[in-house]
Scaffold this motif. Structure first.
Motif, mmCIF file in Angstrom:
data_model
loop_
_atom_site.group_PDB
_atom_site.id
_atom_site.type_symbol
_atom_site.label_atom_id
_atom_site.label_comp_id
_atom_site.label_asym_id
_atom_site.label_seq_id
_atom_site.Cartn_x
_atom_site.Cartn_y
_atom_site.Cartn_z
ATOM 1 N N GLY A 1 3.375 17.884 17.443
ATOM 2 C CA GLY A 1 2.338 17.606 16.280
ATOM 3 C C GLY A 1 3.470 16.703 15.165
ATOM 4 N N GLY A 2 4.767 16.973 15.371
ATOM 5 C CA GLY A 2 5.655 16.256 14.401
ATOM 6 C C GLY A 2 5.611 14.770 14.835
ATOM 7 N N TYR B 1 -0.472 10.032 22.017
ATOM 8 C CA TYR B 1 0.129 11.013 21.180
ATOM 9 C C TYR B 1 -0.647 12.276 20.948
ATOM 10 N N ALA B 2 -2.073 11.931 20.320
ATOM 11 C CA ALA B 2 -3.001 13.167 20.151
ATOM 12 C C ALA B 2 -3.272 13.840 21.504
ATOM 13 N N GLU B 3 -3.524 13.240 22.650
ATOM 14 C CA GLU B 3 -3.581 13.970 23.711
ATOM 15 C C GLU B 3 -2.581 14.945 23.987
ATOM 16 N N THR B 4 -1.437 14.584 23.803
ATOM 17 C CA THR B 4 -0.191 15.223 24.473
ATOM 18 C C THR B 4 0.037 16.482 23.538
ATOM 19 N N LEU C 1 -3.053 23.674 23.192
ATOM 20 C CA LEU C 1 -4.015 24.158 24.110
ATOM 21 C C LEU C 1 -3.252 25.284 25.068
ATOM 22 N N ALA C 2 -2.311 24.743 25.650
ATOM 23 C CA ALA C 2 -1.122 25.626 26.396
ATOM 24 C C ALA C 2 -0.629 26.842 25.673
#
Length: 68
Positions: free
Chosen positions: A23-24, A44-47, A53-54
């Motif tokens: 997020g950072g 970046y958003a997908e990661t 989610l994990a």
């Protein structure tokens, strides 16, 4: 507290830390380089989403284990 719950707590904390890091990184991209590196926004958003989610899934598992 059972050993399983202790291990789950460690994993949940680790996943929370990873999600916060991702997020950072996303925040830094938006704040500092959005107009030059906007092509990196989706990866970046997908990661970040995957990391959150994990954490969410494992945290739900931990909460269920604590109730039992």
């Amino acid at each position: 507290m059972s050993e399983e719950i202790k291990e789950l707590e460690k994993l949940v904390n680790k996943l929370k830390f990873i999600a916060s890091q991702k997020g950072g990184e996303l925040h830094d991209l938006v704040e500092d380089r959005l107009l030059t590196d906007f092509k990196d926004l989706i990866p970046y958003a997908e990661t970040t989403y995957a990391a959150c989610l994990a954490w969410s899934k494992k945290n739900k598992e931990l909460q269920l284990a604590k109730k039992q």
